[in-house]
Write a protein that holds these residues in place. Structure first.
Motif, PDB file in Angstrom:
ATOM      1  N   PHE A  34       0.852  -1.192   0.000  1.00  0.00           N
ATOM      2  CA  PHE A  34       0.000   0.000   0.000  1.00  0.00           C
ATOM      3  C   PHE A  34       0.888   1.242   0.000  1.00  0.00           C
ATOM      4  O   PHE A  34       1.789   1.346   0.827  1.00  0.00           O
ATOM      5  N   ILE A  35       0.676   2.160  -0.957  1.00  0.00           N
ATOM      6  CA  ILE A  35       1.523   3.355  -0.998  1.00  0.00           C
ATOM      7  C   ILE A  35       0.710   4.644  -1.001  1.00  0.00           C
ATOM      8  O   ILE A  35       1.212   5.706  -1.369  1.00  0.00           O
ATOM      9  N   GLY A  36      -0.546   4.556  -0.598  1.00  0.00           N
ATOM     10  CA  GLY A  36      -1.356   5.769  -0.508  1.00  0.00           C
ATOM     11  C   GLY A  36      -1.575   6.422  -1.858  1.00  0.00           C
ATOM     12  O   GLY A  36      -1.793   5.730  -2.859  1.00  0.00           O
ATOM     13  N   PHE A  37      -1.443   7.743  -1.885  1.00  0.00           N
ATOM     14  CA  PHE A  37      -1.773   8.486  -3.107  1.00  0.00           C
ATOM     15  C   PHE A  37      -0.572   8.704  -4.029  1.00  0.00           C
ATOM     16  O   PHE A  37      -0.631   9.518  -4.929  1.00  0.00           O
ATOM     17  N   ASP A  38       0.535   7.978  -3.779  1.00  0.00           N
ATOM     18  CA  ASP A  38       1.771   8.197  -4.553  1.00  0.00           C
ATOM     19  C   ASP A  38       1.544   8.093  -6.056  1.00  0.00           C
ATOM     20  O   ASP A  38       2.030   8.921  -6.829  1.00  0.00           O
ATOM     21  N   ASN A  39       0.798   7.044  -6.481  1.00  0.00           N
ATOM     22  CA  ASN A  39       0.550   6.870  -7.913  1.00  0.00           C
ATOM     23  C   ASN A  39      -0.137   8.083  -8.505  1.00  0.00           C
ATOM     24  O   ASN A  39       0.213   8.545  -9.586  1.00  0.00           O
ATOM     25  N   PHE A  40      -1.138   8.584  -7.768  1.00  0.00           N
ATOM     26  CA  PHE A  40      -1.911   9.709  -8.286  1.00  0.00           C
ATOM     27  C   PHE A  40      -1.045  10.953  -8.346  1.00  0.00           C
ATOM     28  O   PHE A  40      -1.115  11.734  -9.303  1.00  0.00           O
ATOM     29  N   ALA A  41      -0.193  11.150  -7.326  1.00  0.00           N
ATOM     30  CA  ALA A  41       0.703  12.306  -7.310  1.00  0.00           C
ATOM     31  C   ALA A  41       1.635  12.242  -8.511  1.00  0.00           C
ATOM     32  O   ALA A  41       1.848  13.238  -9.214  1.00  0.00           O
ATOM     33  N   PHE A  42       2.163  11.053  -8.768  1.00  0.00           N
ATOM     34  CA  PHE A  42       3.079  10.882  -9.895  1.00  0.00           C
ATOM     35  C   PHE A  42       2.353  11.108 -11.217  1.00  0.00           C
ATOM     36  O   PHE A  42       2.868  11.766 -12.117  1.00  0.00           O
ATOM     37  N   LEU A  43       1.122  10.587 -11.290  1.00  0.00           N
ATOM     38  CA  LEU A  43       0.319  10.705 -12.509  1.00  0.00           C
ATOM     39  C   LEU A  43       0.091  12.174 -12.861  1.00  0.00           C
ATOM     40  O   LEU A  43       0.233  12.590 -14.006  1.00  0.00           O
ATOM     41  N   LEU A  44      -0.241  12.980 -11.827  1.00  0.00           N
ATOM     42  CA  LEU A  44      -0.562  14.380 -12.082  1.00  0.00           C
ATOM     43  C   LEU A  44       0.669  15.182 -12.492  1.00  0.00           C
ATOM     44  O   LEU A  44       0.552  16.302 -12.972  1.00  0.00           O
ATOM     45  N   GLN A  45       1.869  14.594 -12.271  1.00  0.00           N
ATOM     46  CA  GLN A  45       3.084  15.297 -12.699  1.00  0.00           C
ATOM     47  C   GLN A  45       3.568  14.835 -14.066  1.00  0.00           C
ATOM     48  O   GLN A  45       4.510  15.406 -14.603  1.00  0.00           O
ATOM     49  N   ASP A  46       2.947  13.782 -14.607  1.00  0.00           N
ATOM     50  CA  ASP A  46       3.420  13.238 -15.875  1.00  0.00           C
ATOM     51  C   ASP A  46       2.852  14.048 -17.033  1.00  0.00           C
ATOM     52  O   ASP A  46       1.645  14.052 -17.247  1.00  0.00           O
ATOM     53  N   PRO A  47       3.717  14.762 -17.779  1.00  0.00           N
ATOM     54  CA  PRO A  47       3.183  15.573 -18.890  1.00  0.00           C
ATOM     55  C   PRO A  47       2.449  14.725 -19.929  1.00  0.00           C
ATOM     56  O   PRO A  47       1.504  15.198 -20.559  1.00  0.00           O
ATOM     57  N   TYR A  48       2.867  13.455 -20.099  1.00  0.00           N
ATOM     58  CA  TYR A  48       2.208  12.590 -21.079  1.00  0.00           C
ATOM     59  C   TYR A  48       0.763  12.316 -20.692  1.00  0.00           C
ATOM     60  O   TYR A  48      -0.102  12.173 -21.548  1.00  0.00           O
TER      61      TYR A  48
END
Lengths: 310, 291
Positions: free
Chosen positions: A69-83
């Protein structure tokens, strides 16, 4: 006295059986729906739940059991991905441009088909052809027509003199998304036209009769009478098509693969999930797509309802 | 006086001319619509009948039809097998979803119970699901059932879009049947099960054909799940096979073969659609307009 008592008795009995009957019927109703509900829970409810749950983990496709379980890390990373943002932008442009064009074209075709002329049935059949063709097939057909060297579209445009040099329609970043939009418009306009035609045929004819007798200009009749009356049908058809367009996958994938110039949200999520094996990250992207579309639907329906009340 | 008569005459002539021009424009519009909708498929047929070198010239009529592409499609990949796969998956999907949906539609269309409207809207909501939103959960489900690279995985996963749609449309059709039908049956002491099988199924024949056909087309055309849940070329369905036909390099796609394959899988669909034209239109509009 005897008779009335007797009557009363049967009436009471009938009422009793009728409530028992209806309670029994409701039990039957749930029994009849149970298999369908179970299957839907199994193929829709459970996978959706799992996708959302995976979105909060670092699971990989090869070994999903080692997920943490890593919390919201995926979402944080997703929102920073320009692609990701390019994919969102492409999808929004695709959805709104193609639905707008389809609505206008569909309306024109529906109005045409609503007129009486010989061969109307044949025309209605002809416009069903693009609808019946599998999306993958239409993508390939148009890929071939768009071909930069041997394609018929460049050939015709050069012949007419509209372009000097052949255009690499699907390869050039300037035209790639436009090319895909035009294929979608071609494929789905018939659906729009048929829905709108059904709507047109339900309109009351009296308004038209009186407008015609008063000698009102046809264009004025269209904007003042037809369009307002057709609005409910239009709203339903547009939301159906928008929801379809916002989840577009096959057309974009077959026409330009995982190319970032045209990648839609669904293509992005599938690439992360399957090609890169990021079960956790891909699931996060999928859940976000689900949330975006759900939010959009709620907003649209609310606006439509407020619009109807005013 | 004479001038007045002449004026009236020219006026009438102008009106006539105006109507003629409008007529010509209308038929021109019709021609454009037909050309726009039919030309791309016509072009696919023409291209599928061209040999390698003829493909690279733009001829709007195949000079001498070249059938080799149609043979090559079956020789160079298991295309016959792909067609069989698509048929198996689509037919089983239609049969399962129709039987589940018919029972459910009887309950939702004919019986009053609390939560019915809510349930219908939940089902409509499921049909709005973006398929990608369930992709990873579905992938795991299929792996844990041991169905990866198996056609059953496709029939199962296709329920997510055929089932809500068939339930919705069949419920609309059920509601339109007269109420006296089952009342008579209930008076005769029939159970709901007999009512469905003896009274409703025969009456629902046309509706079942329509919804079955629409579900068949949806399953036949599906791409995302078929691409993701199958691996070997023997297990692919037709859309995946056509999307993945490739040549020596990405710049040398065998367009003749691709067009031939496209024509093979599309002609039966077009025939079906033209035969059942009226039914399909009524099914599509029942699903959308009345909903």
């Amino acid at each position: 006295m005897e008779v009335t008592k007797h009557r009363h008795g049967t009436r009471k009995g009938a009422a009793h059986t009728s409530t028992r009957l209806s309670r029994q019927k409701v039990r039957w109703a749930w029994l009849f729906m149970a298999p369908m509900l179970l299957v839907l829970a199994f193929v829709a409810g459970w996978p959706l739940f799992k996708t959302i749950a995976y979105g909060f983990t670092d699971a990989s496709l090869i070994a999903p059991e080692t997920a943490r379980f890593i919390g919201f890390d995926n979402f944080a990373f997703l929102l920073q991905d320009p692609y990701w943002w390019t994919a969102v932008w492409n999808t929004v442009v695709f959805a709104f441009a193609s639905v707008a064009l389809e609505t206008v074209l569909g309306l024109i075709i529906a109005l045409t088909l609503n007129a009486k002329f010989p061969g109307r049935g044949g025309l209605r059949a002809a416009i069903l052809i693009p609808w019946a063709i599998p999306t993958v097939v239409s993508a390939q057909m148009w890929n071939w027509m768009y071909n930069d060297v041997f394609g018929v579209i460049n050939h015709i445009l050069q012949f007419v003199g509209l372009i000097e040099q052949p255009i690499a329609w699907t390869a050039s970043p300037d035209t790639a998304l436009l090319s895909i939009i035009l294929v979608d418009v071609w494929k789905t306009t018939p659906f729009m036209a048929l829905l709108l035609l059904a709507g047109l045929q339900m309109l009351p004819t009296e308004c038209y009769e009186s407008a015609r007798i008063d000698g009102v200009h046809p264009l004025k009749v269209f904007f003042r009478v037809t369009l307002p009356l057709l609005k409910p049908t239009l709203m339903v058809a547009i939301i159906f098509r928008l929801l379809d367009a916002l989840r577009v996958f096959d057309l974009v994938y077959v026409m330009s693969g995982n190319n970032h110039d045209t990648m839609s949200m669904s293509v992005y999520a599938r690439q992360q999930l399957i090609d890169f094996g990021g079960l956790g990250f891909g699931s996060a992207a999928s859940s976000l797509i689900f949330a975006i579309i759900a939010l959009f639907t709620v907003v649209y329906l609310t606006v439509a309802r407020v619009g109807r009340e005013h | 006086m004479l001038i007045k008569v002449m004026l009236i005459k020219t006026n009438a002539r102008l009106k006539k001319l105006k109507r003629a021009v409008a007529n010509v424009l209308f038929y021109l519009l019709l021609a454009v619509i037909v050309l726009y909708t039919v030309f791309p498929f016509y072009w696919a047929i023409v291209s599928s009948l061209k040999s390698g070198s003829a493909l690279f010239q733009v001829d709007f009529w195949p000079q001498d039809p070249y059938w080799e592409n149609y043979v090559a499609v079956f020789r160079e990949q298991p295309f016959g097998r792909n067609i069989l796969n698509s048929l198996l998956v689509s037919i089983s999907t239609v049969l399962i979803s129709l039987s589940l949906a018919l029972a459910a539609a009887y309950a939702m269309g004919r019986i009053q119970f609390r939560g019915r409207t809510l349930l219908l809207f939940v089902i409509l909501g499921v049909s709005m699901f973006p398929q990608v939103a369930v992709l990873s959960g579905m992938f795991e489900l299929i792996n844990s059932l041991g169905l990866y690279n198996n056609l059953l995985a496709l029939s199962l996963s296709y329920m997510i879009f055929t089932l809500p749609f068939t339930v919705w449309v069949l419920t609309t059709f059920m509601r339109e049947l007269p109420k006296e039908l089952e009342e008579a049956a209930i008076v005769d002491g029939a159970t709901p099960f007999t009512i469905v099988t003896k009274v409703f199924i025969p009456l629902m024949g046309p509706a079942l054909v329509t919804t079955g056909l629409l579900a068949f087309i949806a399953a036949w055309n599906e791409f995302l799940f078929a691409l993701t849940f199958t691996l070997s070329s023997e297990m692919r369905t037709v859309p995946v096979a056509i999307a993945l036909i490739s040549g020596a390099s990405s710049y040398e796609l065998p367009w003749g073969n691709i067009m031939a394959a496209s024509v093979i899988v599309t002609v039966p669909l077009i025939v079906l659609v033209l035969v059942f034209q009226r039914r399909i239109v009524s099914g599509l509009t029942a699903g959308a307009v009345k909903g």
